[in-house]
Design a protein around this motif. Structure first.
Motif, PDB file in Angstrom:
ATOM      1  N   ASN A 332     -56.045 -21.138 -13.461  1.00  8.70           N
ATOM      2  CA  ASN A 332     -56.602 -20.354 -14.566  1.00  8.70           C
ATOM      3  C   ASN A 332     -57.750 -19.499 -14.022  1.00  8.70           C
ATOM      4  O   ASN A 332     -58.435 -19.898 -13.080  1.00  8.70           O
ATOM      5  N   TYR A 334     -61.384 -17.470 -14.552  1.00  6.11           N
ATOM      6  CA  TYR A 334     -62.633 -17.490 -15.324  1.00  6.11           C
ATOM      7  C   TYR A 334     -63.398 -16.214 -14.999  1.00  6.11           C
ATOM      8  O   TYR A 334     -63.991 -16.092 -13.925  1.00  6.11           O
ATOM      9  N   TYR A 344     -58.553 -17.248 -18.773  1.00 12.81           N
ATOM     10  CA  TYR A 344     -57.160 -16.801 -18.912  1.00 12.81           C
ATOM     11  C   TYR A 344     -56.234 -17.749 -18.171  1.00 12.81           C
ATOM     12  O   TYR A 344     -56.592 -18.255 -17.092  1.00 12.81           O
ATOM     13  N   ASP A 345     -55.023 -17.955 -18.717  1.00 14.11           N
ATOM     14  CA  ASP A 345     -54.042 -18.761 -17.997  1.00 14.11           C
ATOM     15  C   ASP A 345     -53.445 -17.921 -16.855  1.00 14.11           C
ATOM     16  O   ASP A 345     -53.707 -16.718 -16.766  1.00 14.11           O
ATOM     17  N   LEU A 351     -57.245 -17.884 -23.126  1.00  9.39           N
ATOM     18  CA  LEU A 351     -57.265 -19.234 -23.691  1.00  9.39           C
ATOM     19  C   LEU A 351     -58.525 -19.448 -24.525  1.00  9.39           C
ATOM     20  O   LEU A 351     -58.477 -20.089 -25.580  1.00  9.39           O
TER      21      LEU A 351
END
Ligand SMILES: *[C@@H]1O[C@H](CO)[C@@H](O)[C@H](O)[C@H]1NC(C)=O
Ligand SMILES: *[C@@H]1O[C@H](CO)[C@@H](O)[C@H](O)[C@H]1NC(C)=O
Ligand SMILES: *[C@@H]1O[C@H](CO)[C@@H](O)[C@H](O)[C@H]1NC(C)=O
Ligand SMILES: *[C@@H]1O[C@H](CO)[C@@H](O)[C@H](O)[C@H]1NC(C)=O
Ligand SMILES: *[C@@H]1O[C@H](CO)[C@@H](O)[C@H](O)[C@H]1NC(C)=O
Ligand SMILES: *[C@@H]1O[C@H](CO)[C@@H](O)[C@H](O)[C@H]1NC(C)=O
Length: 394
Positions: A332, A334, A344-345, A351
């Motif tokens: 993921n 950051y 975000y994934d 997310l």
């Protein structure tokens, strides 16, 4: 894949009461999709906090964010300077041995707006996480200056490199931008590995990462030093370079950016991410151009050559620019933006946000379950269930 948190949440929701962890707000995303003709639509200067929740807090956009937060997340201000000096700006590096974080201030020196930035270097500071007290609410632990010798000119990006700190500097006036190793222990001596491309200066080196497998150094070069008034007119394009620390061979692996900025790799090293923050080309002059990129691109890293291939849009940030960013152990991403840190994934779906309500230029995992966020005039500590993917200084 249906996450455990989602199943639990659905179950609890079915029973009538969703139990969220502390400091967490679950947005009603479907309800936000139509605001109506009479609504006040926001512009880029205003972080999106539709629940008007006091900052800092966790804003959940996708229930999978609850897996990242875990049952007992916490987000707190742990250090706060004066509004006039962005002491906690960039280049955070966690040192697991001393459990401390090195970081760089903004390059304008106190007071903010010092036009004579050519004569003032920025500072590298360090905070010790063991100084953080187990109390709720904001606190103010001490940061101390790191006397790097010889100094790096305007440190702006950093990452661990074996048992050393690896910094890139913007340069200052005619002093060249550099890739420099720094001893994290006294006497904090430094050794510059690179200060030119075949005799030509770079513009202003912005951020740096080490490829997890080849250990080659990848860094971005940008024009912010010129726009900030402390570097000469740019002489090379905004590009990403690969530098072999052993042979000292250097070449370009990606170009075609308005303003190059942050860089990171997925934990397996197969995907590279680079941000283009062209929207902020004029930010030193107070101009934010909402029609220029505020974007992170993803690339495949060629397994043989490590050139960056197959560029695609990974994310476009709704607030400010995705400046510095990093991956967790599950890939993921950051991204530090103008509302805090957006998570975000690996396919680029938002997310949730570690919502600070003001600008962050970078962030770093401090091992498993902790993140330290550079928020310009303050430092924010996050405790949650995610783990970092970059750990060296062993
Ligand atoms: C953006 O929103 C802020 C806060 O509502 C307002 O002060 C500012 O004038 C707006 N800017 C533009 C360009 O609309
Ligand atoms: C936090 O401590 C620093 C000195 O370490 C001081 O300069 C600063 O003003 C303090 N911040 C607040 C909000 O008191
Ligand atoms: C800073 O240095 C650059 C490059 O030498 C020069 O173009 C610029 O005018 C200088 N700015 C100031 C404020 O001295
Ligand atoms: C610092 O100095 C020591 C002793 O000379 C040397 O072994 C080390 O490589 C230096 N480190 C850096 C980063 O320059
Ligand atoms: C923003 O960027 C666009 C595209 O480059 C340009 O046409 C426009 O003039 C810029 N706006 C401002 C306010 O600088
Ligand atoms: C993070 O690391 C801890 C061990 O410190 C482990 O228990 C946990 O499962 C890891 N979390 C993730 C999301 O991988």
């Amino acid at each position: 894949m249906i996450s455990i948190a989602w199943v639990l949440l659905s179950l609890i929701g079915f029973l009538g009461a969703i139990q969220l962890p502390p400091q967490t707000v679950l947005l009603d995303v479907p309800a936000l999709s139509v605001l109506g003709n009479d609504a006040t639509f926001r512009n880029i200067t205003t972080p999106f906090n539709p629940t008007n929740t006091p900052t800092p807090f966790f804003q959940v956009w996708d229930e999978r964010f609850l897996d990242i937060l875990g049952p007992n997340p916490r987000v707190r201000i742990i250090a706060q300077g004066s509004d006039a000096f962005e002491f906690a700006h960039e280049a955070p590096i966690w040192d697991p041995i001393e459990d401390q974080v090195f970081f760089a201030s903004a390059n304008l020196g106190p007071p903010r707006g010092n036009v004579n930035a050519n004569t003032t270097n920025n500072d590298v500071f360090v905070i010790k996480l063991k100084d953080v007290k187990d109390i709720p609410g904001p606190q103010n632990i001490t940061w101390t200056k790191v006397p790097i010798n010889p100094p790096v000119q305007v440190v702006n990006g950093g990452t661990p490199f074996g048992d050393k700190l690896l910094f890139v500097g913007n340069g200052r006036g005619n002093l060249p931008p550099t890739v420099t190793l720094v001893n994290p222990r006294p006497p904090f001596n430094s050794t510059t590995l690179l200060d030119n491309f075949h005799g030509r200066q770079f513009n202003s080196l912005d951020d740096v990462r080490v490829h997890p497998k080849s250990k080659a150094i990848f860094f971005t070069d940008t024009k912010y030093g010129f726009f900030g008034g402390f570097r000469p007119e740019p002489m090379v394009p905004n590009q990403v370079y690969r530098f072999d620390p052993v042979t000292r061979e250097v070449h370009v692996v990606a170009d075609n950016f308005v303003m190059t900025n942050g860089i990171t790799f997925s934990p397996d090293g197969n995907t590279a991410y680079v941000s283009d923050t062209g929207a902020c080309a004029g930010c030193f002059d107070g101009i934010y151009n909402t029609t220029e990129p505020s974007t992170i691109y993803a690339y495949d890293v060629d397994p043989q050559t490590q050139r960056f291939l197959n560029r695609r849009t990974f994310l476009w940030a709704d607030t400010g620019i995705p400046d510095g960013f990093q991956a967790d152990s599950n890939g993921n991403i950051y991204a530090s933006t103008s509302d805090g840190v957006q998570v975000y994934d690996p396919t680029g779906i938002l997310l949730g946000k570690i919502f600070i309500g003001s600008n962050s230029a970078n962030n770093v995992f401090a091992g498993n379950g902790r993140m330290v966020i550079m928020a310009e005039t303050k430092i924010v500590l996050v405790e949650f269930a995610a783990n970092g993917s970059l750990v060296e200084l062993t």
